[in-house]
Design an enzyme around this catalytic site. Structure first.
Site, mmCIF file in Angstrom:
data_model
loop_
_atom_site.group_PDB
_atom_site.id
_atom_site.type_symbol
_atom_site.label_atom_id
_atom_site.label_comp_id
_atom_site.label_asym_id
_atom_site.label_seq_id
_atom_site.Cartn_x
_atom_site.Cartn_y
_atom_site.Cartn_z
ATOM 1 N N HIS A 18 9.600 -0.194 8.588
ATOM 2 C CA HIS A 18 8.962 -1.455 8.972
ATOM 3 C C HIS A 18 8.909 -2.475 7.827
ATOM 4 O O HIS A 18 9.188 -3.657 8.027
ATOM 5 C CB HIS A 18 7.523 -1.199 9.438
ATOM 6 N N ASP B 165 0.848 -1.192 0.000
ATOM 7 C CA ASP B 165 0.000 0.000 0.000
ATOM 8 C C ASP B 165 0.891 1.253 0.000
ATOM 9 O O ASP B 165 0.873 2.033 0.930
ATOM 10 C CB ASP B 165 -0.944 0.011 1.212
#
Length: 313
Positions: free
Chosen positions: A240, A10
């Site tokens: 991340h 995303d």
């Protein structure tokens, strides 16, 4: 060994950093980018994925997938973290390009059937595409090599609520479906991704090593670093989404813990990933739950060196 992957994403600033890392790695073959809502709406995620592919000169399929949570209203997105454009408001021109006509879920199923037992699904956004793929092909767990997920918080607090990490919180019901399926899952959540704070000099180094791709990350990351800097004086951020990819290449960087996992879909605890380490309980509510391998520690110095060296290739 080359790892065939589908990268479910995303984009997203840390997604961009991870995607370029995968593209640059000689040990990873990216079969396609499947996009999902999360950091940004799904239409923007798909356009951003095309832009990243064009910038990296990669001619691979990009698909548009799930744009809503499995249950509940549309997401509010993370523009305050990634900017209105997903790239830190740098106004980078969107590239021209066509999406693969298949949905993200259908692409995942088609590729798994085409390469049985060879593909690792690397999910770095909410898990709606993987949940839908399971509905399209219930035998999918037998067709893929494994699943690596950036998401969750097994033994640490969340970052959206006290108990939930953003990717899982965004689509908790989909996450429950994915974590309940009978496949090999490795989870790289806040237990490990929040432990490594990358200094601003890190993105400067990426730009020095790779002017085009690293330079893009450096520029986009300024907004991202601003967000993280609110928590302290030092300019740092967390990348991340690159962690599950690093594990594919160098698994010995990580310490992993096995456990049985449940995902809460209750309103109060939505998105909580609760892990019972093996042997810690006799309750069938946990012993009969699916197992997961959770990353709990990483060699930060070697991890950073891996990122830099790969961008330099």
């Amino acid at each position: 060994m080359t790892h065939k992957i589908i990268l479910d994403t995303d984009p997203g600033i840390d997604d961009a950093m991870a995607i370029f890392f995968a593209f640059q790695s000689p040990d990873i073959e990216v079969l396609g980018l499947t996009t999902v809502f999360g950091n940004v709406p799904v239409d923007m995620a798909a356009k951003n994925a095309i832009t990243l592919c064009k910038l990296a000169e990669k001619d691979i399929p990009v698909t548009k997938g799930v744009g809503m949570p499995w249950v509940g209203p549309e997401s509010s997105y993370a523009h305050f973290v990634h900017g209105e454009d997903g790239f830190g408001n740098i106004n980078y021109p969107a590239a021209e390009g066509k999406l693969d006509p298949r949905s993200s879920a259908q692409f995942i199923v088609d590729m798994a059937r085409q390469h049985p037992g060879e593909i690792t699904l690397v999910a770095i956004g909410p898990l709606g595409n993987l949940a839908l793929a399971l509905r399209l092909e219930p035998e999918l767990p037998k067709l893929v090599k494994g699943v690596s997920i950036m998401g969750g918080a097994a033994f640490v607090p969340g970052n959206v609520t006290p108990v939930a990490e953003a990717n899982i919180w965004n689509d908790a019901h989909a996450a429950d479906i994915v974590f309940s399926a009978d496949w090999d899952i490795a989870m790289f959540g806040l237990d490990v991704t929040n432990t490594v704070r990358f200094k601003e000099a890190f993105v400067d180094t990426l730009a020095q090593k790779n002017e085009k791709l690293g330079g893009f990350v450096q520029q986009a990351a300024q907004f991202y670093i601003d967000f993280y800097t609110k928590e302290g004086d030092e300019r740092v951020c967390c990348f991340h989404d690159a962690f599950p990819l690093a594990h594919l290449i160098q698994p010995d960087l990580f310490e992993m813990t096995e456990g049985n996992i449940r995902v809460s879909t209750d309103d109060l605890n939505r998105g909580q990933t609760i892990v019972a380490p093996v042997g810690s309980t006799a309750s069938p509510l946990w012993t009969e739950a699916q197992t997961v391998s959770v990353a709990t520690n990483v060699d930060a110095q070697r991890l950073e060196a891996l990122f830099v060296d790969t961008y330099a290739k």
